[in-house]
Enzyme design. Structure first.
Site, PDB file in Angstrom:
ATOM      1  N   SER A  46       4.453   2.722  -1.005  1.00 60.93           N
ATOM      2  CA  SER A  46       5.242   1.958  -0.023  1.00 60.93           C
ATOM      3  C   SER A  46       4.853   2.342   1.316  1.00 60.93           C
ATOM      4  CB  SER A  46       6.653   2.526  -0.559  1.00 60.93           C
ATOM      5  OG  SER A  46       7.523   1.548  -0.047  1.00 60.93           O
ATOM      6  N   ASP A 189       6.254  -2.618  -5.114  1.00 58.56           N
ATOM      7  CA  ASP A 189       6.345  -1.141  -4.781  1.00 58.56           C
ATOM      8  C   ASP A 189       5.907  -0.156  -5.769  1.00 58.56           C
ATOM      9  OD1 ASP A 189       6.908   1.178  -3.785  1.00 58.56           O
ATOM     10  OD2 ASP A 189       8.545   0.420  -2.453  1.00 58.56           O
TER      11      ASP A 189
END
Length: 342
Positions: A46, A189
């Site tokens: 991320s 993610d």
């Protein structure tokens, strides 16, 4: 004995990525060298994946395109753009119940500016960036060492950055062009399984390079300590649990990875020679992943400076370890300015 294989791992955490970025800026100051020359492998999830990609992106002259201090500026200058939405988007989302919290166009424009057309194969050091394929239901890793060998794995850095940061409920999944029968991969993610990608990086190093020993620096983005009261959570349904459960998953995965690596580091026969985990506890109300207000940015900077101030011996030790057997470093930069902690 040969020099240990050096790994840097950076957690996910949205705007809180400013914390590890500041720690790395101090590490660059202490060593006088860019992060991409201090580590043999950088792993990120991320916001940590965006940092990893930014620090490994080459400039036209072959040097690093961005210093860690310049990546700090990404959060300060672009945070408000990335985490922004129009009144119409707010209305359509109905409190984030029926649509992602933020539109994708602003973050994609920022990533275009920072990464352009640079590809994974051009990275200045080895990269491992996490994602999760929601159609194939499996983890997916962007790996620069694979990209150098196979054009099918040579994704654009901005594509990898968009995919690894597509946090469910915050941003829509990334549709990344790929050499698959469908012609794309649908990715979210990587924090859903590896918000702390340190174990992924450790295993990758063992399997790919088989080093005699490994030193590993794992940087967190702040540990949330605000409790979720039972009397509130017991009556929550799907809508109420959507974002809280994501944060619970991210925190739980990160802490479990740290526990496993701490256990491995304590074994005399293991290859993990040294392991450092740098993490700061966040006060209640400071753990939002999308609070890009000036006040919160000041708070995050203060948290990072507190972490640095509390770890002078640790950072000196890390600096010596990651710089071992390397050419002499040029003179360091001026000390990081530490502001009073509120």
């Amino acid at each position: 004995m040969s020099r240990p294989f050096r790994i840097l791992s950076i957690d996910g955490g949205g705007i809180r990525g400013m914390i590890p970025a500041l720690v790395l800026a101090e590490l660059e100051r202490l060593t006088g060298r860019p992060v991409s020359e201090l580590f043999d492998l950088i792993a990120g999830t991320s916001t940590g994946g965006i940092l990893a990609l930014g620090l490994a992106r080459p400039a036209p002259d072959g040097g690093p395109a961005f210093s860690a201090a310049e990546m700090v500026e990404l959060y300060e200058r672009e945070g408000g753009t990335i985490f922004s939405r129009s009144i119409w988007h707010r209305a359509r989302a109905l409190g984030n119940a029926f649509e992602e919290k933020y539109p994708s166009a602003p973050v994609e424009r920022v990533l275009q500016r920072y990464f352009g057309e640079t590809r994974l194969s051009e990275a200045r050091t080895n990269l491992l960036v996490t994602g999760y394929d929601i159609e194939e239901r499996r983890p997916f890793f962007f790996k620069s060492h694979n990209a150098k060998k196979d054009p099918a794995d040579d994704f654009l850095m901005r594509e990898a950055a968009r995919a690894t940061s597509a946090a469910p409920t915050y941003f829509e999944p990334a549709k990344v062009p790929a050499a698959t029968p469908k012609g794309y991969q649908a990715l979210v993610d990587g924090g859903v399984y590896a918000n702390n990608p340190a174990m992924c990086a450790y295993v990758e190093a063992l399997c790919k390079w088989s080093p005699e020993s490994i030193v590993l620096l794992s940087l967190g983005t702040g540990e949330a300590i605000q409790p979720i009261p039972y009397k509130s959570a017991k009556d929550w349904g799907l809508v109420n649990w959507a974002q809280p459960i994501l944060n619970v998953v991210f925190d739980g995965v990160s802490d479990t990875t740290d526990f496993h690596l701490q256990s491995l580091a304590g074994q005399d026969t293991g290859k993990l020679a040294r392991y450092w985990r740098m993490q700061v506890r966040l006060k209640p109300g400071q753990d939002a992943m999308d609070d890009s207000s000036e006040e919160n940015l000041r708070t995050l900077r203060a948290s990072a400076e507190r972490l640095i101030a509390d770890s002078p011996n640790g950072l000196a030790e890390i600096s010596a370890a990651v710089g071992a057997s390397d050419p002499p470093a040029p003179p360091g930069l001026p000390p990081l300015e530490v502001s009073p902690i509120p």
